[in-house]
Design a protein around this motif. Structure first.
Motif, PDB file in Angstrom:
ATOM      1  N   PRO A   1       0.852  -1.187   0.000  1.00  0.00           N
ATOM      2  CA  PRO A   1       0.000   0.000   0.000  1.00  0.00           C
ATOM      3  C   PRO A   1       0.889   1.239   0.000  1.00  0.00           C
ATOM      4  CG  PRO A   1       0.109  -0.946   2.204  1.00  0.00           C
ATOM      5  CD  PRO A   1       1.085  -1.712   1.338  1.00  0.00           C
ATOM      6  N   ARG A   2       0.770   2.060  -0.984  1.00  0.00           N
ATOM      7  CA  ARG A   2       1.544   3.304  -1.069  1.00  0.00           C
ATOM      8  C   ARG A   2       3.044   3.052  -0.902  1.00  0.00           C
ATOM      9  NH1 ARG A   2      -2.931   3.910  -2.338  1.00  0.00           N
ATOM     10  NH2 ARG A   2      -4.479   5.341  -1.483  1.00  0.00           N
ATOM     11  N   GLY A   3       3.498   1.898  -1.394  1.00  0.00           N
ATOM     12  CA  GLY A   3       4.929   1.637  -1.396  1.00  0.00           C
ATOM     13  C   GLY A   3       5.518   1.117  -0.096  1.00  0.00           C
ATOM     14  N   ILE A   4       4.761   1.111   0.999  1.00  0.00           N
ATOM     15  CA  ILE A   4       5.317   0.567   2.248  1.00  0.00           C
ATOM     16  C   ILE A   4       4.430  -0.577   2.717  1.00  0.00           C
ATOM     17  CG2 ILE A   4       6.249   1.072   4.535  1.00  0.00           C
ATOM     18  CD1 ILE A   4       5.912   4.084   3.785  1.00  0.00           C
ATOM     19  N   SER A   5       4.973  -1.780   2.585  1.00  0.00           N
ATOM     20  CA  SER A   5       4.184  -2.981   2.831  1.00  0.00           C
ATOM     21  C   SER A   5       3.852  -3.201   4.304  1.00  0.00           C
ATOM     22  CB  SER A   5       4.978  -4.178   2.321  1.00  0.00           C
ATOM     23  OG  SER A   5       4.447  -5.370   2.823  1.00  0.00           O
ATOM     24  N   CYS A   6       2.607  -3.535   4.592  1.00  0.00           N
ATOM     25  CA  CYS A   6       2.204  -3.934   5.948  1.00  0.00           C
ATOM     26  C   CYS A   6       2.991  -5.182   6.343  1.00  0.00           C
ATOM     27  CB  CYS A   6       0.724  -4.274   6.022  1.00  0.00           C
ATOM     28  SG  CYS A   6      -0.404  -3.127   5.223  1.00  0.00           S
ATOM     29  N   ALA A   7       3.260  -6.046   5.350  1.00  0.00           N
ATOM     30  CA  ALA A   7       3.892  -7.339   5.614  1.00  0.00           C
ATOM     31  C   ALA A   7       5.294  -7.188   6.192  1.00  0.00           C
ATOM     32  CB  ALA A   7       3.946  -8.159   4.326  1.00  0.00           C
ATOM     33  N   VAL A   8       5.984  -6.134   5.824  1.00  0.00           N
ATOM     34  CA  VAL A   8       7.340  -5.908   6.321  1.00  0.00           C
ATOM     35  C   VAL A   8       7.338  -5.871   7.854  1.00  0.00           C
ATOM     36  CG1 VAL A   8       9.207  -4.196   6.437  1.00  0.00           C
ATOM     37  CG2 VAL A   8       8.107  -4.675   4.267  1.00  0.00           C
ATOM     38  N   CYS A   9       6.313  -5.295   8.432  1.00  0.00           N
ATOM     39  CA  CYS A   9       6.263  -5.150   9.894  1.00  0.00           C
ATOM     40  C   CYS A   9       5.286  -6.108  10.569  1.00  0.00           C
ATOM     41  CB  CYS A   9       5.889  -3.721  10.262  1.00  0.00           C
ATOM     42  SG  CYS A   9       7.133  -2.516   9.746  1.00  0.00           S
ATOM     43  N   HIS A  10       4.266  -6.532   9.872  1.00  0.00           N
ATOM     44  CA  HIS A  10       3.244  -7.368  10.523  1.00  0.00           C
ATOM     45  C   HIS A  10       3.273  -8.814  10.042  1.00  0.00           C
ATOM     46  CE1 HIS A  10       1.364  -4.126  12.750  1.00  0.00           C
ATOM     47  NE2 HIS A  10       1.469  -3.371  11.660  1.00  0.00           N
ATOM     48  N   GLY A  11       4.214  -9.151   9.201  1.00  0.00           N
ATOM     49  CA  GLY A  11       4.334 -10.531   8.726  1.00  0.00           C
ATOM     50  C   GLY A  11       3.450 -10.803   7.521  1.00  0.00           C
ATOM     51  N   GLU A  12       3.776 -11.881   6.833  1.00  0.00           N
ATOM     52  CA  GLU A  12       3.104 -12.233   5.583  1.00  0.00           C
ATOM     53  C   GLU A  12       1.597 -12.395   5.742  1.00  0.00           C
ATOM     54  OE1 GLU A  12       3.219 -15.803   2.423  1.00  0.00           O
ATOM     55  OE2 GLU A  12       5.007 -15.596   3.685  1.00  0.00           O
ATOM     56  N   SER A  13       1.190 -12.954   6.877  1.00  0.00           N
ATOM     57  CA  SER A  13      -0.237 -13.206   7.095  1.00  0.00           C
ATOM     58  C   SER A  13      -0.811 -12.368   8.233  1.00  0.00           C
ATOM     59  CB  SER A  13      -0.468 -14.681   7.403  1.00  0.00           C
ATOM     60  OG  SER A  13       0.061 -15.485   6.385  1.00  0.00           O
ATOM     61  N   ALA A  14      -0.143 -11.271   8.584  1.00  0.00           N
ATOM     62  CA  ALA A  14      -0.594 -10.381   9.650  1.00  0.00           C
ATOM     63  C   ALA A  14      -0.433 -10.981  11.041  1.00  0.00           C
ATOM     64  CB  ALA A  14      -2.050  -9.941   9.407  1.00  0.00           C
ATOM     65  N   GLU A  15       0.387 -12.060  11.134  1.00  0.00           N
ATOM     66  CA  GLU A  15       0.549 -12.775  12.397  1.00  0.00           C
ATOM     67  C   GLU A  15       1.491 -12.065  13.367  1.00  0.00           C
ATOM     68  OE1 GLU A  15       1.880 -13.367   9.513  1.00  0.00           O
ATOM     69  OE2 GLU A  15       3.810 -14.370   9.647  1.00  0.00           O
ATOM     70  N   GLY A  16       2.116 -10.983  12.930  1.00  0.00           N
ATOM     71  CA  GLY A  16       3.051 -10.260  13.780  1.00  0.00           C
ATOM     72  C   GLY A  16       4.474 -10.694  13.498  1.00  0.00           C
ATOM     73  N   LYS A  17       5.415  -9.828  13.817  1.00  0.00           N
ATOM     74  CA  LYS A  17       6.786 -10.074  13.428  1.00  0.00           C
ATOM     75  C   LYS A  17       7.721  -9.149  14.186  1.00  0.00           C
ATOM     76  CE  LYS A  17       9.401  -9.543   9.281  1.00  0.00           C
ATOM     77  NZ  LYS A  17       9.435  -9.087   7.914  1.00  0.00           N
ATOM     78  N   LYS A  18       8.918  -9.649  14.455  1.00  0.00           N
ATOM     79  CA  LYS A  18       9.914  -8.784  15.087  1.00  0.00           C
ATOM     80  C   LYS A  18      10.491  -7.873  14.011  1.00  0.00           C
ATOM     81  CE  LYS A  18      13.713 -10.690  16.805  1.00  0.00           C
ATOM     82  NZ  LYS A  18      14.543 -11.394  17.780  1.00  0.00           N
ATOM     83  N   ILE A  19      10.428  -6.572  14.230  1.00  0.00           N
ATOM     84  CA  ILE A  19      10.954  -5.636  13.238  1.00  0.00           C
ATOM     85  C   ILE A  19      12.452  -5.436  13.471  1.00  0.00           C
ATOM     86  CG2 ILE A  19      10.814  -3.310  12.263  1.00  0.00           C
ATOM     87  CD1 ILE A  19       7.966  -3.128  13.379  1.00  0.00           C
ATOM     88  N   VAL A  20      12.805  -5.172  14.718  1.00  0.00           N
ATOM     89  CA  VAL A  20      14.209  -4.919  15.009  1.00  0.00           C
ATOM     90  C   VAL A  20      14.505  -5.219  16.476  1.00  0.00           C
ATOM     91  CG1 VAL A  20      13.863  -2.459  15.489  1.00  0.00           C
ATOM     92  CG2 VAL A  20      16.087  -3.216  14.725  1.00  0.00           C
ATOM     93  N   GLU A  21      15.762  -5.549  16.744  1.00  0.00           N
ATOM     94  CA  GLU A  21      16.212  -5.827  18.103  1.00  0.00           C
ATOM     95  C   GLU A  21      17.573  -5.176  18.255  1.00  0.00           C
ATOM     96  OE1 GLU A  21      15.929 -10.068  19.284  1.00  0.00           O
ATOM     97  OE2 GLU A  21      17.904  -9.741  20.187  1.00  0.00           O
ATOM     98  N   TYR A  22      17.761  -4.402  19.312  1.00  0.00           N
ATOM     99  CA  TYR A  22      19.069  -3.763  19.503  1.00  0.00           C
ATOM    100  C   TYR A  22      19.367  -3.558  20.985  1.00  0.00           C
ATOM    101  CZ  TYR A  22      16.270   0.503  20.084  1.00  0.00           C
ATOM    102  OH  TYR A  22      15.359   1.419  20.510  1.00  0.00           O
ATOM    103  N   ILE A  23      20.621  -3.229  21.274  1.00  0.00           N
ATOM    104  CA  ILE A  23      21.038  -2.953  22.648  1.00  0.00           C
ATOM    105  C   ILE A  23      21.135  -1.435  22.796  1.00  0.00           C
ATOM    106  CG2 ILE A  23      22.817  -3.364  24.397  1.00  0.00           C
ATOM    107  CD1 ILE A  23      21.596  -5.999  23.417  1.00  0.00           C
ATOM    108  N   ASP A  24      20.399  -0.872  23.739  1.00  0.00           N
ATOM    109  CA  ASP A  24      20.417   0.589  23.884  1.00  0.00           C
ATOM    110  C   ASP A  24      21.668   1.034  24.656  1.00  0.00           C
ATOM    111  OD1 ASP A  24      19.987   0.272  26.593  1.00  0.00           O
ATOM    112  OD2 ASP A  24      17.916   0.970  26.566  1.00  0.00           O
ATOM    113  N   ASN A  25      21.798   2.347  24.889  1.00  0.00           N
ATOM    114  CA  ASN A  25      22.998   2.903  25.532  1.00  0.00           C
ATOM    115  C   ASN A  25      23.240   2.362  26.931  1.00  0.00           C
ATOM    116  OD1 ASN A  25      23.510   4.398  23.279  1.00  0.00           O
ATOM    117  ND2 ASN A  25      22.436   6.229  24.028  1.00  0.00           N
TER     118      ASN A  25
END
Ligand code: HEC
Length: 117
Positions: A32-56
């Motif tokens: 949709p408008r070039g930014i896929s829901c699937a990138v963040c919510h998974g292929e079937s909308a099941e949810g997905k980890k977007i990013v994991e990092y260690i803060d300061n």
């Protein structure tokens, strides 16, 4: 004859079944408008980890695109149009939001759409 040839492709597109509602929803969910829901919510909308990092402070931070399979049409409508630090704001029409909601439902709960015999 020339005129006829020109009109022919139009009649193909005028057919409502050119793509199904499911395919239309799938197309929108995935781009949709070039930014896929699937990138963040998974292929079937099941949810997905977007990013994991260690803060300061050495603390692990995980950002998830939540599971949206159970979200109602209203919840999706409200969410896509809001300002949010991670999720983009989308300017989608009511028809487009309906198609996305239909796609998510149909893909995850096909039994709901079985026709009574
Ligand atoms: C860049 C990542 C990203 C994209 C792309 C994205 N989302 Fe989200 N979305 C999120 C995050 C992160 C949350 C969790 C937000 C929160 O809890 O505050 C979320 C939450 C939601 C929620 C739940 C809101 C709630 O209150 O529980 C819905 C529904 C939703 N998104 C639908 C969509 C749809 C539909 C699309 C595509 C049109 C989409 N999102 C695209 C990251 C994204």
């Amino acid at each position: 004859m020339r005129k006829l040839l020109f009109l022919l492709p139009l009649s193909i597109f005028a057919d409502g079944d050119f793509i199904t509602d499911f395919e239309y929803g799938m197309m929108l969910y995935n781009n949709p408008r070039g930014i896929s829901c699937a990138v963040c919510h998974g292929e079937s909308a099941e949810g997905k980890k977007i990013v994991e990092y260690i803060d300061n402070n050495g603390k692990k931070v995980v950002i998830n695109g939540v599971d949206i399979r159970q979200k109602t049409l209203l919840e999706i409508s409200k969410t896509v149009a809001r300002n949010h630090p991670i999720m983009p704001k989308y300017y989608l029409t009511e028809e487009e939001i309906k198609a996305i909601h239909y796609y998510i439902q149909r893909k995850n709960f096909p039994e709901k759409f079985l026709k009574m015999k």
